[in-house]
Design an enzyme around this catalytic site. Structure first.
Site, PDB file in Angstrom:
ATOM      1  N   HIS A  12       0.831  -1.220   0.000  1.00 25.96           N
ATOM      2  CA  HIS A  12       0.000   0.000   0.000  1.00 25.96           C
ATOM      3  C   HIS A  12       0.865   1.271   0.000  1.00 25.96           C
ATOM      4  CE1 HIS A  12      -0.262  -0.798   4.627  1.00 25.96           C
ATOM      5  NE2 HIS A  12       0.780  -0.041   4.358  1.00 25.96           N
ATOM      6  N   HIS A  59      -0.854   4.654   9.881  1.00 23.52           N
ATOM      7  CA  HIS A  59       0.525   5.146   9.949  1.00 23.52           C
ATOM      8  C   HIS A  59       0.567   6.454  10.722  1.00 23.52           C
ATOM      9  CE1 HIS A  59       0.149   2.606   6.368  1.00 23.52           C
ATOM     10  NE2 HIS A  59       1.409   2.300   6.515  1.00 23.52           N
ATOM     11  N   HIS A 193      10.793  -3.655   2.898  1.00 28.21           N
ATOM     12  CA  HIS A 193      11.171  -2.242   2.825  1.00 28.21           C
ATOM     13  C   HIS A 193      11.609  -1.745   4.191  1.00 28.21           C
ATOM     14  CE1 HIS A 193       6.973  -1.741   4.153  1.00 28.21           C
ATOM     15  NE2 HIS A 193       7.042  -0.429   4.164  1.00 28.21           N
ATOM     16  N   GLU A 240       5.051  -5.243   8.246  1.00 25.65           N
ATOM     17  CA  GLU A 240       3.656  -5.089   7.815  1.00 25.65           C
ATOM     18  C   GLU A 240       3.084  -6.381   7.235  1.00 25.65           C
ATOM     19  OE1 GLU A 240       3.322  -0.379   6.614  1.00 25.65           O
ATOM     20  OE2 GLU A 240       3.518  -1.831   5.005  1.00 25.65           O
TER      21      GLU A 240
HETATM   22 FE   LIG Z   1       2.327   0.790   5.444  1.00 26.32          FE
END
Ligand SMILES: [Fe+2]
Lengths: 279, 129
Positions: A12, A59, A193, A240
């Site tokens: 996302h 977030h 990431h 995540e």
């Molecule tokens: Fe995220």
């Protein structure tokens, strides 16, 4: 009866939403990302789900450091796209499904998951970017959405096994809802990431692809990966990916893979995407 | 008994746990306040004056003024909160991330195009590349 017919998993990355919002989706850099969703968009146009249970993480948008729920379910009638610091995304308001959401909350809490119930919140890129990659830029989103927000920002975050089990509990809850509804469950975030520190930019294609394989064929084994492996192998924000396991837990052990896409990079991130149908 | 924190030996990485959140509470809440346009305007008009409204440490305020994200993280900041600062500055997540790596934005963008930073040699502190 309501039934969960399929799962969609996808990264996302906020920059994917920004590329679409700013008319950059035809630039070669972004074309390589959006092309990976073309088949899924056709598929979902045929599937016409009524409701998407959308697992994502907030977030630092709706939840500040004042209150950090581990698992939260949105029971509101609608959710506004949030202003994350550069103005809200120009995307439609997200319509909820309060009746199914409260049914799930009731059932899942009775199955010993201590969900936090949320009746008002804005939703950030974690929830709206998946809608954008699957539906493009419609006037209104063609589905109702039940947000499930998972804390993956403040450690400790829930384990993969706990996430898989929550998915199973959600499945039971949906199966006992009387209205005839075609329900999908989406797991979002990842893949590898890292956005922070001198190690930012870490990508692990081999690890990600093994994750995609095992997600389909060995979800229980996959759910046993400890947090520290995500951090070391997939970067600090790769954690995540535990959220995907909630979606997987809501499907049967055997699933029918419809589509798989993997691409590096989108901004700082490896993009992964699966479409699985319940058999 | 000490808590189990197996993540302290990952190079170039700070895991945002409850202890870090305690240190960084006001820093992160300041950053989050920039989600409101009027606050962004006031911060842009006078960084120092806006920062002085928050009970942050001097070190945290200096780190913000210097846009030194590694220093902000060391003093309890979390990247998703701090992102509100670089967003307010008009920077993307890639530009924000690049600033922490000692690389230029161009070098960092090229590294990502080449497949990103390899995990080889980056799993444990002191590991040989
Ligand atoms: Fe995220």
């Amino acid at each position: 009866m309501a039934r969960i017919t399929a799962a969609v998993t996808t990264s996302h990355v906020p920059a994917i939403g920004a590329a679409l919002d700013n008319g950059k989706s035809h630039e070669p850099y972004w074309q390589k990302v959006f092309a990976g969703y073309a088949k899924s968009k056709e598929w979902i146009a045929e599937q016409k789900p009524d409701v998407v249970i959308l697992v994502y993480n907030d977030h630092a948008t709706a939840f500040s450091l004042d209150i950090v729920p581990t698992f939260a379910i949105g029971c509101a009638a609608s959710y506004q796209p949030a202003d994350e610091g550069w103005g809200p995304r120009p995307v439609p308001v997200v319509e909820g499904h309060p009746a199914l959401a409260t049914h799930i909350a009731h059932s899942v809490i009775q199955q010993d998951f201590d969900l936090t119930i949320v009746n008002k919140m804005d939703v950030d890129h974690g929830l709206t970017v998946p809608l954008s990659v699957m539906f493009g830029q419609p006037e209104a989103w063609p589905v109702k959405v039940i947000p499930i927000a998972v804390n993956v920002v403040l450690y400790p975050v829930p384990s993969g096994a706990r996430c898989l089990a929550l998915g199973r509990a959600i499945r039971k809850a949906v199966d006992t809802f009387d209205e005839d509804l075609n329900v999908q469950i989406w797991g979002t975030g990842g893949m590898s990431h890292q956005l922070q520190g001198p190690r930012a930019g870490l990508i692990n294609q081999e690890w990600d692809n093994r994750f995609l394989d095992r997600f389909v064929n060995d979800p229980v084994g996959l759910s046993e990966i400890p947090h520290i492996e995500y951090v070391r192998e997939a970067g600090s924000e790769g954690i995540e990916l535990v959220m995907w396991l909630i979606a997987r837990g809501a499907l049967n052990a055997q699933v029918k893979p419809i589509h798989r896409f993997y691409h590096v990079p989108a901004s700082n991130t490896a993009v992964g995407h699966l479409v699985l149908e319940n058999t | 008994m000490a808590l189990d924190k197996p993540y302290l030996d990952v190079p170039g990485t700070t895991i945002f746990d409850a202890e870090q959140a305690q240190k960084g509470y006001h820093l992160n809440m300041f950053a989050m306040s920039l989600m409101k346009a009027p606050n962004r305007d006031r911060f842009r008009a006078d960084n120092s004056a806006y920062l002085n409204e928050w009970p942050m440490t001097q070190n945290q305020k200096e780190a913000v003024l210097a846009r030194d994200y590694n220093r902000m993280i060391a003093s309890g900041g979390n990247i998703y909160f701090l992102a509100k600062i670089f967003s307010c500055d008009g920077l993307s997540f890639q530009q924000g991330a690049a600033s922490m790596t000692g690389m230029t934005q161009e070098q960092y963008a090229q590294m990502m195009l080449n497949g990103g930073r390899s995990p080889e040699g980056n799993r444990y502190l002191g590991e040989k590349k």
